[in-house]
Design a protein around this motif. Structure first.
Motif, PDB file in Angstrom:
ATOM      1  N   ARG A 270      -2.544  -6.972  -3.899  1.00  0.00           N
ATOM      2  CA  ARG A 270      -3.398  -5.826  -3.575  1.00  0.00           C
ATOM      3  C   ARG A 270      -2.672  -4.760  -2.761  1.00  0.00           C
ATOM      4  O   ARG A 270      -3.160  -3.647  -2.609  1.00  0.00           O
ATOM      5  CB  ARG A 270      -4.645  -6.292  -2.829  1.00  0.00           C
ATOM      6  CG  ARG A 270      -5.460  -7.192  -3.699  1.00  0.00           C
ATOM      7  CD  ARG A 270      -6.892  -7.149  -3.286  1.00  0.00           C
ATOM      8  NE  ARG A 270      -7.674  -7.915  -4.243  1.00  0.00           N
ATOM      9  CZ  ARG A 270      -8.900  -8.316  -3.984  1.00  0.00           C
ATOM     10  NH1 ARG A 270      -9.448  -8.044  -2.814  1.00  0.00           N
ATOM     11  NH2 ARG A 270      -9.568  -8.973  -4.875  1.00  0.00           N
TER      12      ARG A 270
ATOM     13  N   LEU B 226       1.985   1.955  -4.636  1.00  0.00           N
ATOM     14  CA  LEU B 226       2.075   2.866  -5.773  1.00  0.00           C
ATOM     15  C   LEU B 226       1.612   4.272  -5.396  1.00  0.00           C
ATOM     16  O   LEU B 226       2.222   5.266  -5.779  1.00  0.00           O
ATOM     17  CB  LEU B 226       1.224   2.347  -6.924  1.00  0.00           C
ATOM     18  CG  LEU B 226       1.961   1.394  -7.864  1.00  0.00           C
ATOM     19  CD1 LEU B 226       0.980   0.796  -8.853  1.00  0.00           C
ATOM     20  CD2 LEU B 226       3.071   2.135  -8.592  1.00  0.00           C
ATOM     21  N   ALA B 227       0.527   4.285  -4.637  1.00  0.00           N
ATOM     22  CA  ALA B 227       0.006   5.580  -4.205  1.00  0.00           C
ATOM     23  C   ALA B 227       1.069   6.319  -3.412  1.00  0.00           C
ATOM     24  O   ALA B 227       1.297   7.526  -3.597  1.00  0.00           O
ATOM     25  CB  ALA B 227      -1.245   5.398  -3.360  1.00  0.00           C
TER      26      ALA B 227
ATOM     27  N   VAL C 253      -3.271  11.607 -12.805  1.00  0.00           N
ATOM     28  CA  VAL C 253      -2.553  10.667 -11.945  1.00  0.00           C
ATOM     29  C   VAL C 253      -3.472  10.160 -10.828  1.00  0.00           C
ATOM     30  O   VAL C 253      -3.514   8.967 -10.533  1.00  0.00           O
ATOM     31  CB  VAL C 253      -1.289  11.339 -11.355  1.00  0.00           C
ATOM     32  CG1 VAL C 253      -0.636  10.438 -10.323  1.00  0.00           C
ATOM     33  CG2 VAL C 253      -0.308  11.676 -12.458  1.00  0.00           C
ATOM     34  N   VAL C 254      -4.228  11.068 -10.262  1.00  0.00           N
ATOM     35  CA  VAL C 254      -5.149  10.683  -9.201  1.00  0.00           C
ATOM     36  C   VAL C 254      -6.145   9.637  -9.706  1.00  0.00           C
ATOM     37  O   VAL C 254      -6.401   8.618  -9.057  1.00  0.00           O
ATOM     38  CB  VAL C 254      -5.883  11.921  -8.641  1.00  0.00           C
ATOM     39  CG1 VAL C 254      -7.140  11.525  -7.886  1.00  0.00           C
ATOM     40  CG2 VAL C 254      -4.963  12.724  -7.749  1.00  0.00           C
TER      41      VAL C 254
ATOM     42  N   LEU D  41       7.072  12.215  -6.743  1.00  0.00           N
ATOM     43  CA  LEU D  41       6.923  13.633  -7.056  1.00  0.00           C
ATOM     44  C   LEU D  41       7.920  14.474  -6.299  1.00  0.00           C
ATOM     45  O   LEU D  41       8.569  15.364  -6.840  1.00  0.00           O
ATOM     46  CB  LEU D  41       5.508  14.080  -6.695  1.00  0.00           C
ATOM     47  CG  LEU D  41       4.569  14.111  -7.870  1.00  0.00           C
ATOM     48  CD1 LEU D  41       3.168  14.354  -7.388  1.00  0.00           C
ATOM     49  CD2 LEU D  41       5.007  15.202  -8.838  1.00  0.00           C
TER      50      LEU D  41
ATOM     51  N   PRO E 279      -1.039  -1.543  -5.186  1.00  0.00           N
ATOM     52  CA  PRO E 279      -1.593  -0.222  -5.476  1.00  0.00           C
ATOM     53  C   PRO E 279      -1.337   0.783  -4.361  1.00  0.00           C
ATOM     54  O   PRO E 279      -1.029   1.952  -4.633  1.00  0.00           O
ATOM     55  CB  PRO E 279      -3.084  -0.494  -5.621  1.00  0.00           C
ATOM     56  CG  PRO E 279      -3.193  -1.927  -5.934  1.00  0.00           C
ATOM     57  CD  PRO E 279      -2.025  -2.602  -5.312  1.00  0.00           C
ATOM     58  N   LEU E 280      -1.436   0.305  -3.148  1.00  0.00           N
ATOM     59  CA  LEU E 280      -1.209   1.212  -2.017  1.00  0.00           C
ATOM     60  C   LEU E 280       0.213   1.742  -2.052  1.00  0.00           C
ATOM     61  O   LEU E 280       0.468   2.928  -1.861  1.00  0.00           O
ATOM     62  CB  LEU E 280      -1.424   0.467  -0.700  1.00  0.00           C
ATOM     63  CG  LEU E 280      -2.787   0.671  -0.049  1.00  0.00           C
ATOM     64  CD1 LEU E 280      -2.824  -0.048   1.274  1.00  0.00           C
ATOM     65  CD2 LEU E 280      -3.060   2.150   0.142  1.00  0.00           C
TER      66      LEU E 280
ATOM     67  N   ILE F 176      -6.900  10.519  -1.487  1.00  0.00           N
ATOM     68  CA  ILE F 176      -6.265  10.548  -2.816  1.00  0.00           C
ATOM     69  C   ILE F 176      -6.897  11.639  -3.684  1.00  0.00           C
ATOM     70  O   ILE F 176      -6.213  12.371  -4.384  1.00  0.00           O
ATOM     71  CB  ILE F 176      -6.361   9.160  -3.477  1.00  0.00           C
ATOM     72  CG1 ILE F 176      -5.482   8.187  -2.695  1.00  0.00           C
ATOM     73  CG2 ILE F 176      -5.923   9.214  -4.937  1.00  0.00           C
ATOM     74  CD1 ILE F 176      -5.617   6.752  -3.105  1.00  0.00           C
TER      75      ILE F 176
ATOM     76  N   MET G  79      -1.910  16.176 -12.407  1.00  0.00           N
ATOM     77  CA  MET G  79      -2.162  15.575 -11.101  1.00  0.00           C
ATOM     78  C   MET G  79      -3.524  14.904 -11.052  1.00  0.00           C
ATOM     79  O   MET G  79      -3.691  13.846 -10.454  1.00  0.00           O
ATOM     80  CB  MET G  79      -2.054  16.633  -9.989  1.00  0.00           C
ATOM     81  CG  MET G  79      -0.650  17.063  -9.633  1.00  0.00           C
ATOM     82  SD  MET G  79       0.550  15.730  -9.587  1.00  0.00           S
ATOM     83  CE  MET G  79      -0.102  14.763  -8.253  1.00  0.00           C
TER      84      MET G  79
ATOM     85  N   MET H 110       3.793   7.490  -5.652  1.00  0.00           N
ATOM     86  CA  MET H 110       3.414   8.658  -6.438  1.00  0.00           C
ATOM     87  C   MET H 110       3.851   9.934  -5.719  1.00  0.00           C
ATOM     88  O   MET H 110       4.449  10.833  -6.310  1.00  0.00           O
ATOM     89  CB  MET H 110       1.891   8.640  -6.616  1.00  0.00           C
ATOM     90  CG  MET H 110       1.284   9.906  -7.093  1.00  0.00           C
ATOM     91  SD  MET H 110      -0.505   9.753  -7.167  1.00  0.00           S
ATOM     92  CE  MET H 110      -0.993  10.956  -5.981  1.00  0.00           C
TER      93      MET H 110
ATOM     94  N   ILE I 254      -8.936   5.421   2.422  1.00  0.00           N
ATOM     95  CA  ILE I 254      -7.937   6.357   1.890  1.00  0.00           C
ATOM     96  C   ILE I 254      -8.401   7.063   0.608  1.00  0.00           C
ATOM     97  O   ILE I 254      -7.822   8.069   0.202  1.00  0.00           O
ATOM     98  CB  ILE I 254      -6.599   5.611   1.638  1.00  0.00           C
ATOM     99  CG1 ILE I 254      -5.421   6.602   1.587  1.00  0.00           C
ATOM    100  CG2 ILE I 254      -6.627   4.812   0.364  1.00  0.00           C
ATOM    101  CD1 ILE I 254      -4.521   6.472   2.746  1.00  0.00           C
TER     102      ILE I 254
ATOM    103  N   LEU J  55      -5.436  14.761  -2.584  1.00  0.00           N
ATOM    104  CA  LEU J  55      -4.006  14.880  -2.869  1.00  0.00           C
ATOM    105  C   LEU J  55      -3.686  15.533  -4.209  1.00  0.00           C
ATOM    106  O   LEU J  55      -2.727  16.294  -4.306  1.00  0.00           O
ATOM    107  CB  LEU J  55      -3.367  13.490  -2.860  1.00  0.00           C
ATOM    108  CG  LEU J  55      -2.772  13.029  -1.550  1.00  0.00           C
ATOM    109  CD1 LEU J  55      -2.105  11.676  -1.754  1.00  0.00           C
ATOM    110  CD2 LEU J  55      -1.780  14.026  -1.016  1.00  0.00           C
TER     111      LEU J  55
ATOM    112  N   LEU K  71      -6.125   1.897  -9.317  1.00  0.00           N
ATOM    113  CA  LEU K  71      -5.228   0.899  -8.767  1.00  0.00           C
ATOM    114  C   LEU K  71      -5.620   0.533  -7.335  1.00  0.00           C
ATOM    115  O   LEU K  71      -5.564  -0.615  -6.927  1.00  0.00           O
ATOM    116  CB  LEU K  71      -3.782   1.406  -8.796  1.00  0.00           C
ATOM    117  CG  LEU K  71      -3.194   1.621 -10.194  1.00  0.00           C
ATOM    118  CD1 LEU K  71      -1.822   2.236 -10.106  1.00  0.00           C
ATOM    119  CD2 LEU K  71      -3.149   0.323 -10.961  1.00  0.00           C
ATOM    120  N   VAL K  72      -6.021   1.550  -6.561  1.00  0.00           N
ATOM    121  CA  VAL K  72      -6.374   1.299  -5.163  1.00  0.00           C
ATOM    122  C   VAL K  72      -7.699   0.552  -5.083  1.00  0.00           C
ATOM    123  O   VAL K  72      -7.868  -0.364  -4.299  1.00  0.00           O
ATOM    124  CB  VAL K  72      -6.453   2.621  -4.380  1.00  0.00           C
ATOM    125  CG1 VAL K  72      -6.956   2.382  -2.976  1.00  0.00           C
ATOM    126  CG2 VAL K  72      -5.085   3.285  -4.340  1.00  0.00           C
TER     127      VAL K  72
ATOM    128  N   VAL L 139      -4.398   6.324  -9.998  1.00  0.00           N
ATOM    129  CA  VAL L 139      -4.120   5.741  -8.681  1.00  0.00           C
ATOM    130  C   VAL L 139      -5.408   5.206  -8.055  1.00  0.00           C
ATOM    131  O   VAL L 139      -5.447   4.131  -7.460  1.00  0.00           O
ATOM    132  CB  VAL L 139      -3.455   6.792  -7.764  1.00  0.00           C
ATOM    133  CG1 VAL L 139      -3.363   6.269  -6.340  1.00  0.00           C
ATOM    134  CG2 VAL L 139      -2.081   7.153  -8.282  1.00  0.00           C
TER     135      VAL L 139
END
Lengths: 305, 566
Positions: B4, B10-11, A290-291, B18, B7-8, A231, A287, B14, A227, A234, A297-298, A294
Motif C-alpha cells: 500500500r 507512485l504519486a 494521470v491524476v 514530470l 501508490p504513495l 492530488i 494531467m 509522478m 492527500i 496537482l 492507486l492511492v 494516481v
C-alpha cells in the motif's frame, strides 16, 4: 483500466478538437491582425503577407486546412517571429519553463504537505496561526509583487542572486520561489483542512487506542486519506506551472513559454495562439488522466469507469 | 501492508518524473546554457582583466535595447530594436555618420545623373561577407530585388524602392523588371521613375542592406534565426542567439574597417521588463539600458548617466476630418490652441518629451542641409507655447466665431487611445483642457491591436497618433497628411497641401523643393490638419565606462566604435 484509458484518449481527442475549433473562430472574430504596425504598411505588402500565410482565403477553408495540418503534426509558421515554426518555438521554450516550473512543483509539495500536516497537528497553537498567516500572504500577494521584492532585496541590494537569466543554480532561486509561493500556500491550507477532517475520524481514534505511535498514525493512516484533495489540485497545477508564468518569466528574463501565450494573443499571431492553446489543452487533459489513475492507486476504493 | 505504500510512492514519482521529464528533454539547452555560462564567466573575467589594463582578453559590451526582436532579417524588420541590431550586423552602400551626414559605406563613391533619375554607386575593393566570401554589386541587386518579392513581403518595400523604375511590376512578382543592375562587380546602377533627392538616405537604410543569396536560398526565412546561417557584412556578425535571453554579435574580421572596431563582442540582453532592465543596470549586468521605468525618471534627473536626446518624430492627435464637427478649421485650431504643451511635455510626460510648436520638430533636414525647423514659418514657432493664456483666449474666440460659444451646440466627442506609455495621461489632460472650451470629451481605451485598425479605418472622433522618421528628409513625415496616404488616419484632405507635396516630389531645384515643403507645413498648421503635442526623445541610462558610442535622431545607438573604459 485499459478500457478506461482508451475511453479517455478518445474523449481527449474530441475535447482538443473542440478547443481548437472554438479558439480558431474566436480569435478570428477579434479585430486586428498579425501584420499591423503603427506605420501602415502598403496595401500591396499587406496583401502579399496575407497571401504568403494563406490569410486571404475564406475562413472555413483556412479552418479545414489548419485542422488537417495540425492532425499531421504541422502547426505552421509563426506569423510574427518570422522564420520560426510554432513547433520549434514550443519545443525550445517549453523545457525552460518546465525546468523552473518542475522545481517549483516539487518544492511546493515538499514544503506544503509537511507544513500542512504540522499545522493540523498543532491546531490552535501559535505554530498553526503563524502558518496560517504565511499561507494567507502567499495566496493573497500577487506574483509580480513577490518577484519585485525578491529582485530588489537579493538582486539589487544584496547582490546575492542574478537578476536575469537562468545561468547557474543561483538564477533559479528567485523564479522558483516566486512560482512556488502560491501553490505552497494553497497546498498547505488544503492539507491542513483535509488533515483535520481525517484526524476526527473514528479509525484515527482506533489507531490511537491500539497504541500506534503518533508518527505511524499520522503519516501512514491519516496522510494517505488526507492527500486525495492535493492530488486533485496537482493535475491542473502541474500543467499550469510547467507551461510557465508570463509575469515571472518577464521579470526575470527567462526565455520560457509563459510569455508566448500572452504575446501571441496581443500580436494576433494566429498560428501561435492555436499552437499554444492546443499544447496547454493537451497537457491539461493528460494531467487529468494521470491524476485519475494516481487516485485509483492511492485509494483502491475508487473505481474508474 | 507494504504494497500500500507503493501508490504513495507512485504519486511522488509522478511529480518527480514530470520534473525529470522537463529536464530530460532540455538536456541540450542545459548544456548550451552551461557552456554559455562558462564562456561568459571567462569573458567577464577577461573584461575585468582588460579593465585592469591587461589588454589580453575579450571586450564584451552588454546592452539592453528591447525584448526578443521579431525578426532581424533586414528586408522584414520594421521595428526600431531590430533596426539597432541590423545597424551593427550589416552595412549599406552608404552610412550616416555621427553628425547625420551621409558617408561612404560599402560604396566608396556615388553620383547622380543630371536629370536625377540615375544613381550610380561604386563599391570598394575587397568587400567580403562575414563567412569570408566575396561581396559584389550583384549581391545588392539580389537583395534589393528580394525586398520587392511578394513572397518576402517586406513592409518597407514601397518606402525604400517605390521610386525605382519597374517597382510596380516587381512587387507583382516580376523581380527582373526592377531598375537595379550591376554592369560589373563593383558598380551598381539604380534607375528611378522620378527624381528623389533623398535617395542617398535610402541607400543607407537598413532594409536595403545586402543579404547573401546562398544562405537565403538554402535556409529560407529561417536564415535570419540562427548564427550558423546569419551571414552579414557589417562590423559584427551573430555568434549566438538564445531566444528571449540574448543575442551576441562578435567582431567581424572581414569587415572593411575591422581595425577600428575595439569591441570583441556586443551582446544585446533581451530584457522585456523595464524594471528588470533597471535592476540589471544597477547591478552592473548591462552597461546600457533603453527601457528605463517611467516611475524612476524623477529620481534620475540630474544623474549624469541618464540621457535625453531628441529623435525625429512627433506625438500628435488626429481629429477625424470626416466628422462634421471637425470640418471647420477654426474648431480644429481652437482645439489645438487650448493645449498647454509645456505642461504636457514637461510635467505630465516628465520631460521625456519636448513641447511641440511645429509639426516637423528638431532633426529634420532641409534641402540645403540646414535644420528644417529653423527655416519653418520664417524661423518662428507656429504655436507659441510660452504664451498659453493668450492661446487659450484665442481658442475661445475661434470657437465663438465657429458658432460654438462655450461649447454650446458642439457634440460630445470621444478620444480613442491604447493604454501604454503616457497615452492615458494625455487623454485625461485633453479631457480637462477641452472642457475649458465647453467640450465634453469621453476617453475610450482600446487594446493596441484593435486600436490600430480602428484608427486606420476612421472609426473614431479623436485619436492619439505619432510618427518617428525613417530618414531625415521632411517628406517622410509630411507625406502622412497627403490625402491618399495610407497613414493619413485623420483623413485630412486639402488640395493646396497635396499640390505643394506634388511639387516637392517632381522639382529638381532644391530651393523650390524646400519652399514647397515649408508651404505644406504652413498649410497644415494653419488648417490644423492634425494637432502636434510633443516631440519624441529617446531617454536611456548609459554607464560612463562606455566611450565612443553615439545616438542618432533616428532612434539608433551606434556601438560599433565603442570601447569599455575603466
Amino acid at each position: 483500466m485499459g478500457k478506461y484509458i482508451l475511453k479517455r484518449i478518445v474523449l481527449a481527442l474530441v475535447t482538443i478538437w473542440a478547443v481548437a475549433t472554438i479558439t480558431f473562430f474566436l480569435m478570428n472574430l477579434v479585430p486586428g491582425g498579425p501584420f499591423l504596425s503603427e506605420k501602415a504598411i502598403s496595401p500591396a505588402a499587406t496583401a502579399a503577407l496575407e497571401a504568403k500565410y494563406g490569410l486571404d482565403k475564406p475562413m472555413s477553408e483556412r479552418y479545414f486546412t489548419y485542422i488537417l495540418d495540425a492532425a499531421h503534426g504541422d502547426f505552421g509558421d509563426s506569423l510574427k517571429q518570422r522564420g520560426r515554426t510554432v513547433m520549434e518555438i514550443i519545443t525550445t521554450k517549453f523545457p525552460v519553463s518546465a525546468r523552473v516550473g518542475g522545481i517549483a512543483v516539487v518544492l511546493s509539495l515538499c514544503l506544503g504537505v509537511p507544513l500542512g500536516i504540522l499545522a493540523a497537528y498543532k491546531r490552535g497553537t501559535f505554530v498553526d496561526s503563524l502558518f496560517s498567516v504565511i499561507a494567507t500572504c502567499g495566496i493573497a500577494v500577487p506574483s509580480f509583487v513577490i518577484c519585485t521584492l525578491l529582485m530588489y532585496a537579493f538582486g539589487v541590494r544584496l547582490k546575492w542572486l542574478p537578476t536575469l537569466g537562468l545561468e547557474g543554480w543561483k538564477g533559479y532561486v528567485m523564479p522558483v520561489c516566486a512560482l512556488a509561493a502560491y501553490p505552497t500556500s494553497y497546498i498547505m491550507r488544503l492539507m491542513r483542512s483535509s488533515m483535520l477532517d481525517v484526524l476526527g475520524q473514528d479509525y484515527m481514534r482506533t489507531a490511537k487506542a491500539k497504541g500506534l505511535s503518533q508518527k505511524v498514525a499520522l503519516f501512514k493512516h491519516a496522510m494517505r486519506n488526507a492527500i486525495l484533495p492535493i492530488i486533485t489540485y496537482l493535475g491542473p497545477m502541474i500543467a499550469y506551472t510547467l507551461t510557465g508564468s508570463f509575469i515571472v518569466e518577464k521579470i526575470f528574463t527567462i526565455p520560457g513559454l509563459g510569455g508566448e501565450f500572452i504575446k501571441a494573443i496581443n500580436g494576433r499571431d494566429y498560428t501561435m495562439i492555436m499552437g499554444t492553446t492546443i499544447f496547454l489543452a493537451t497537457f491539461m487533459i493528460i494531467m487529468n488522466v494521470v491524476v485519475d489513475i494516481v487516485y485509483k492507486l492511492v485509494d483502491p476504493r475508487i473505481t474508474l469507469k | 501492508m507494504k504494497k500500500r505504500i507503493l501508490p504513495l510512492l507512485l504519486a511522488g514519482a509522478m511529480v518527480a518524473g514530470l520534473a525529470a521529464c522537463g529536464g530530460g528533454s532540455s538536456a541540450k539547452t542545459e548544456t548550451k546554457a552551461a557552456e554559455t555560462q562558462a564562456a561568459e564567466t571567462q569573458a567577464a573575467g577577461e573584461t575585468e582583466a582588460a579593465a585592469e589594463g591587461e589588454s589580453t582578453g575579450e571586450k564584451e559590451l552588454k546592452v539592453q535595447i528591447g525584448p526578443n526582436p521579431e525578426t532581424i532579417d533586414p528586408a522584414l524588420n520594421s521595428a526600431v530594436d531590430g533596426g539597432n541590431m541590423l545597424l551593427h550586423a550589416f552595412e549599406c552602400l552608404l552610412i550616416v555618420d555621427q553628425d547625420g551626414v551621409l558617408q561612404p559605406g560599402q560604396a566608396e563613391s556615388w553620383e547622380t545623373s543630371e536629370d536625377g533619375l540615375t544613381w550610380t554607386f561604386h563599391l570598394r575593393d575587397g568587400l567580403k561577407w562575414s563567412d569570408g566570401t566575396d561581396l559584389t554589386a550583384n549581391d545588392f541587386v539580389y537583395s534589393w530585388k528580394r525586398v520587392c518579392d511578394p513572397m518576402v513581403a517586406a513592409p518597407y518595400a514601397e518606402t525604400v524602392l517605390g521610386m525605382v523604375k519597374g517597382y510596380s511590376e516587381a512587387i507583382e512578382g516580376n523581380l527582373d523588371a526592377l531598375g537595379v543592375s550591376a554592369p560589373d562587380d563593383k558598380t551598381l546602377v539604380v534607375e528611378l521613375t522620378a527624381p528623389c533627392s533623398y535617395f542617398g538616405s535610402l541607400a543607407a537604410f537598413a532594409t536595403l542592406s545586402p543579404v547573401q543569396q546562398a544562405t537565403i536560398e538554402t535556409n529560407g526565412d529561417a536564415w535570419a534565426t540562427a548564427p550558423e546561417t546569419y551571414v552579414s557584412n557589417g562590423p559584427f556578425y551573430m555568434t549566438e542567439w538564445e531566444v528571449g535571453s540574448h543575442i551576441t554579435f562578435s567582431k567581424n574580421p572581414y569587415y572593411r574597417d575591422a581595425d577600428a572596431i575595439k569591441l570583441d563582442k556586443l551582446t544585446f540582453q533581451l530584457i522585456e521588463d523595464a524594471n528588470a532592465a533597471y535592476s540589471a543596470y544597477q547591478n552592473g549586468s548591462v552597461l546600457f539600458i533603453k527601457d528605463v521605468p517611467t516611475e524612476e525618471i524623477p529620481s534620475l534627473s540630474g544623474n549624469p548617466e541618464f540621457f535625453v536626446d531628441p529623435i525625429i518624430g512627433t506625438y500628435y492627435v488626429n481629429l477625424n476630418n470626416d466628422k462634421e464637427c471637425f470640418q471647420d478649421a477654426r474648431v480644429r485650431r481652437a482645439l489645438s490652441l487650448a493645449i498647454d504643451r509645456n505642461y504636457v511635455a514637461g510635467t505630465l510626460m516628465q520631460g521625456t518629451y519636448s513641447p511641440a510648436s511645429n509639426f516637423m520638430g528638431p532633426g529634420w533636414i532641409d534641402t540645403d542641409g540646414t535644420e528644417f525647423m529653423a527655416n519653418a514659418n520664417g524661423g518662428k514657432p507656429y504655436i507659441d507655447n510660452d504664451n498659453f493664456e493668450a492661446n487659450l483666449a484665442e481658442a475661445k474666440e475661434l470657437m465663438k466665431e465657429a458658432g460654438y460659444e462655450n461649447g454650446e451646440g458642439f457634440p460630445a466627442i470621444t478620444y480613442s487611445t491604447n493604454d501604454s506609455g503616457y497615452h492615458k495621461v494625455v487623454a485625461e489632460y485633453l479631457q480637462q483642457a477641452w472642457a475649458e472650451l465647453g467640450i465634453q470629451l469621453d476617453v475610450k481605451t482600446v487594446e493596441w491591436a484593435s486600436f490600430t485598425p480602428m484608427r486606420r479605418n476612421g472609426e473614431y472622433d479623436v485619436a492619439r497618433n505619432g510618427w518617428v522618421g525613417d530618414y531625415s528628409d521632411p517628406s517622410n513625415m509630411l507625406d502622412l497628411l497627403y490625402s491618399t496616404n495610407g497613414n493619413n488616419d485623420g483623413k485630412f484632405n486639402n488640395a493646396d497641401y497635396d499640390a505643394a507635396m506634388d511639387l516637392s516630389r517632381t522639382t529638381l531645384d532644391p530651393a523650390e523643393r524646400s519652399k514647397a515643403l515649408h508651404t505644406a507645413e504652413d498649410i497644415l498648421m494653419e488648417e490644423a490638419g492634425c494637432i502636434p503635442i510633443a516631440y519624441y526623445n529617446d531617454f536611456w541610462l548609459q554607464s560612463p565606462k562606455i566611450t565612443g558610442s553615439w545616438h542618432s535622431p533616428y532612434g539608433y545607438w551606434y556601438f560599433m566604435y565603442a570601447d569599455i573604459a575603466e
